[in-house]
Design a protein around this motif. Structure first.
Motif, mmCIF file in Angstrom:
data_model
loop_
_atom_site.group_PDB
_atom_site.id
_atom_site.type_symbol
_atom_site.label_atom_id
_atom_site.label_comp_id
_atom_site.label_asym_id
_atom_site.label_seq_id
_atom_site.Cartn_x
_atom_site.Cartn_y
_atom_site.Cartn_z
ATOM 1 N N UNK A 75 3.909 17.799 3.521
ATOM 2 C CA UNK A 75 4.171 18.328 2.163
ATOM 3 C C UNK A 75 5.247 18.048 1.766
ATOM 4 N N UNK A 76 5.798 18.908 0.600
ATOM 5 C CA UNK A 76 6.759 18.641 0.043
ATOM 6 C C UNK A 76 8.227 19.542 0.230
ATOM 7 N N UNK A 77 8.057 20.345 1.600
ATOM 8 C CA UNK A 77 9.073 21.264 1.958
ATOM 9 C C UNK A 77 10.221 20.706 2.555
ATOM 10 N N UNK A 78 10.251 19.347 3.076
ATOM 11 C CA UNK A 78 11.319 18.662 3.846
ATOM 12 C C UNK A 78 11.209 17.135 3.342
ATOM 13 N N UNK A 79 12.503 16.566 3.264
ATOM 14 C CA UNK A 79 12.614 15.203 2.880
ATOM 15 C C UNK A 79 11.899 14.407 3.818
ATOM 16 N N UNK A 80 12.302 14.593 5.270
ATOM 17 C CA UNK A 80 11.665 13.859 6.532
ATOM 18 C C UNK A 80 10.134 13.816 6.188
ATOM 19 N N UNK A 81 9.654 15.090 6.050
ATOM 20 C CA UNK A 81 8.180 15.165 5.975
ATOM 21 C C UNK A 81 7.488 14.631 4.832
ATOM 22 N N UNK A 82 8.253 14.550 3.833
ATOM 23 C CA UNK A 82 7.820 13.793 2.593
ATOM 24 C C UNK A 82 7.977 12.220 2.923
ATOM 25 N N UNK A 83 8.767 11.873 3.603
ATOM 26 C CA UNK A 83 8.881 10.423 3.690
ATOM 27 C C UNK A 83 7.764 9.972 4.887
ATOM 28 N N UNK A 84 7.428 10.762 5.779
ATOM 29 C CA UNK A 84 6.295 10.619 6.633
ATOM 30 C C UNK A 84 4.996 10.435 6.183
ATOM 31 N N UNK A 85 4.685 11.477 4.946
ATOM 32 C CA UNK A 85 3.431 11.281 4.210
ATOM 33 C C UNK A 85 3.254 10.202 3.651
ATOM 34 N N UNK A 86 4.394 9.729 2.952
ATOM 35 C CA UNK A 86 4.408 8.473 2.186
ATOM 36 C C UNK A 86 4.463 7.305 2.996
ATOM 37 N N UNK A 87 4.828 7.236 4.085
ATOM 38 C CA UNK A 87 4.870 6.362 4.981
ATOM 39 C C UNK A 87 3.504 5.935 5.305
ATOM 40 N N UNK A 88 2.866 7.154 5.832
ATOM 41 C CA UNK A 88 1.802 7.056 6.717
ATOM 42 C C UNK A 88 0.300 6.619 5.762
ATOM 43 N N UNK A 89 0.484 6.858 4.631
ATOM 44 C CA UNK A 89 -0.324 6.661 3.313
ATOM 45 C C UNK A 89 -0.143 5.118 3.130
ATOM 46 N N UNK A 90 1.015 4.702 2.878
ATOM 47 C CA UNK A 90 1.481 3.507 2.507
ATOM 48 C C UNK A 90 0.856 2.447 3.284
ATOM 49 N N UNK A 91 1.096 2.506 4.557
ATOM 50 C CA UNK A 91 0.509 1.836 5.922
ATOM 51 C C UNK A 91 -1.005 1.585 5.805
ATOM 52 N N UNK A 92 -1.720 2.575 5.333
ATOM 53 C CA UNK A 92 -3.145 2.585 5.493
ATOM 54 C C UNK A 92 -3.725 2.175 4.154
ATOM 55 N N UNK A 93 -2.915 2.127 3.282
ATOM 56 C CA UNK A 93 -3.313 1.264 1.956
ATOM 57 C C UNK A 93 -2.941 -0.122 2.110
ATOM 58 N N UNK A 94 -2.111 -0.395 2.725
ATOM 59 C CA UNK A 94 -1.662 -2.173 2.963
ATOM 60 C C UNK A 94 -2.960 -2.540 3.927
ATOM 61 N N UNK A 95 -3.292 -1.882 4.830
ATOM 62 C CA UNK A 95 -4.419 -2.260 5.767
ATOM 63 C C UNK A 95 -5.658 -2.245 4.971
ATOM 64 N N UNK A 96 -6.033 -1.462 3.994
ATOM 65 C CA UNK A 96 -7.319 -1.280 3.174
ATOM 66 C C UNK A 96 -7.491 -2.525 2.386
ATOM 67 N N UNK A 97 -6.240 -2.725 1.660
ATOM 68 C CA UNK A 97 -6.105 -3.974 1.087
ATOM 69 C C UNK A 97 -6.268 -5.514 1.406
#
Length: 416
Positions: A75-97
């Motif tokens: 979630x949005x409570x910490x910068x590191x947590x937000x970056x982890x959420x972003x990165x894990x989604x980004x990688x799955x998007x790239x794999x799907x595409x």
């Protein structure tokens, strides 16, 4: 897939999540599905705030095929947590595409930041055409906050990747002329950039008289003058003048300040109120979408704020809900911005640009004077609100804006 043009929208959040991008994407996706397009959405299961939604991995919602993946959900409570959420989604998007079905067009939103870079990589490696729905600009936002140095090595790399992804897109949809100018500066040809604002729904948000609003009694606001900030209290917004004005009016028998929503600056706002022991400021969580018409109609005047450095980077969508609710808006932020242009051009409220006030505190005084003037002149509030509703129906209603999207996509991928 059917013979209808196939579209894939990609965003970290989607309905039933309450994020603004999730709700606007749902509106558009369902509109296009009803219009004959084959519409898919790729998103995560994560909540905008934190945690994971109890929703299926695959479902069809109102004609839209939704594909959800598991990601980290800090979630949005910490910068590191937000970056982890972003990165894990980004990688799955790239794999799907790179490994999933091909579509007539993929449309990338901008959550997480730099998501369009995944589209550009898929275009380079697989020839998948794409467009960008530019809800905001990255890494410009991070540079404006001082999180990334624009002239440093990291800033230069991120900016180069972002600009490359915009130049490769078949089309980009911006939210206003100031954002368009920033996108054009990336080297994007003018015929590939289209302005379509975000919206509200006329049947979902409309003026509710105080006597017909059940929240008035529930929240103890009957017969009070309510100054309201509704939505995300983000890092790109400014609150100093607003909070000092709330402090000034503390003890006033009628004037109340109401914040609704959340965001990274909520804790700071609540801490200010606690330190000053303000009795006139309340902060509430988001209301469900079916209560938004009541929530927004609590206000006698709505607040909209923006940091100067965010002009053209972000365009607060809350403005269109304010206009739909038939309430005047008081903006504290740069006159040279898309929101200020709308407010001033259509005469639906006031814009106070702190840069125009040389002496410290005078912008706060202007906020206080404007609130006092609106408090003392109900007819002026009514005129501004009625004009705002008219402007909303003409320019910023869902059907109007989604029809513009449908016309653009027919031009890009063909008619259903």
């Amino acid at each position: 897939m059917s013979n209808a043009p196939s579209l894939l929208f990609i965003n970290q959040h989607y309905a039933p999540d309450l994020a603004s991008t999730a709700q606007h994407l749902r509106d558009l996706a369902e509109h296009l599905a009803a219009d004959g397009f084959e519409v898919h959405v790729f998103c995560s299961r994560g909540h905008y705030l934190s945690g994971e939604m109890d929703v299926p991995a695959e479902e069809t919602r109102n004609g839209v095929h939704v594909h959800r993946v598991r990601t980290t959900a800090f979630g949005r409570e910490s910068t590191l947590g937000r970056i982890a959420d972003y990165a894990s989604f980004f990688l799955q998007v790239l794999w799907w595409l790179l490994t999933g079905p091909r579509y007539d067009a993929v449309v990338s939103l901008t959550t997480p930041p730099l998501l369009p870079v995944a589209m550009a990589m898929a275009h380079r490696l697989r020839g998948q055409p794409y467009g960008i729905w530019s809800m905001d600009l990255h890494p410009e936002a991070e540079q404006a906050l001082g999180m990334v140095e624009s002239d440093g090595p990291l800033g230069s790399v991120l900016q180069g990747l972002a600009d490359w992804s915009y130049r490769r897109a078949a089309f980009t949809v911006d939210l206003g002329p100031h954002m368009k100018a920033r996108i054009r500066a990336k080297g994007v040809p003018p015929d590939r950039v289209h302005t379509i604002p975000v919206w509200s729904k006329k049947e979902e948000v409309h003026p509710i008289p105080s006597n017909d609003n059940p929240l008035m009694e529930d929240l103890g606001l009957a017969d009070k003058f309510v100054v309201m900030y509704s939505g995300n209290a983000g890092l790109g917004h400014r609150f100093d003048e607003v909070l000092r004005a709330a402090n000034h009016f503390d003890g006033h028998p009628d004037i109340r300040f109401l914040f609704v929503g959340s965001g990274p600056r909520r804790e700071e706002i609540e801490a200010f109120a606690e330190r000053r022991e303000l009795s006139n400021l309340t902060y509430l969580d988001y209301f469900p979408r079916d209560q938004i018409k009541y929530s927004l109609s609590l206000a006698d005047v709505h607040l909209l704020t923006l940091r100067r450095s965010f002009s053209g980077i972000a365009v607060p969508g809350k403005l269109y809900g304010i206009l739909a609710a038939g309430r005047p808006v008081l903006m504290v932020g740069p006159e040279a911005s898309d929101s200020a242009d709308t407010i001033r051009r259509h005469e639906v409220g006031a814009v106070i640009d702190p840069a125009h006030y040389k002496r410290n505190g005078t912008a706060t005084e202007a906020v206080i004077e404007t609130i006092t003037d609106l408090y003392q002149h109900p007819e002026r509030r009514r005129t501004l609100g009625e004009r705002g509703r008219e402007v909303f129906l003409e320019h910023f209603e869902q059907e109007t804006c989604c029809d513009q999207w449908a016309a653009l996509l027919r031009q890009e991928v063909g008619a259903p």
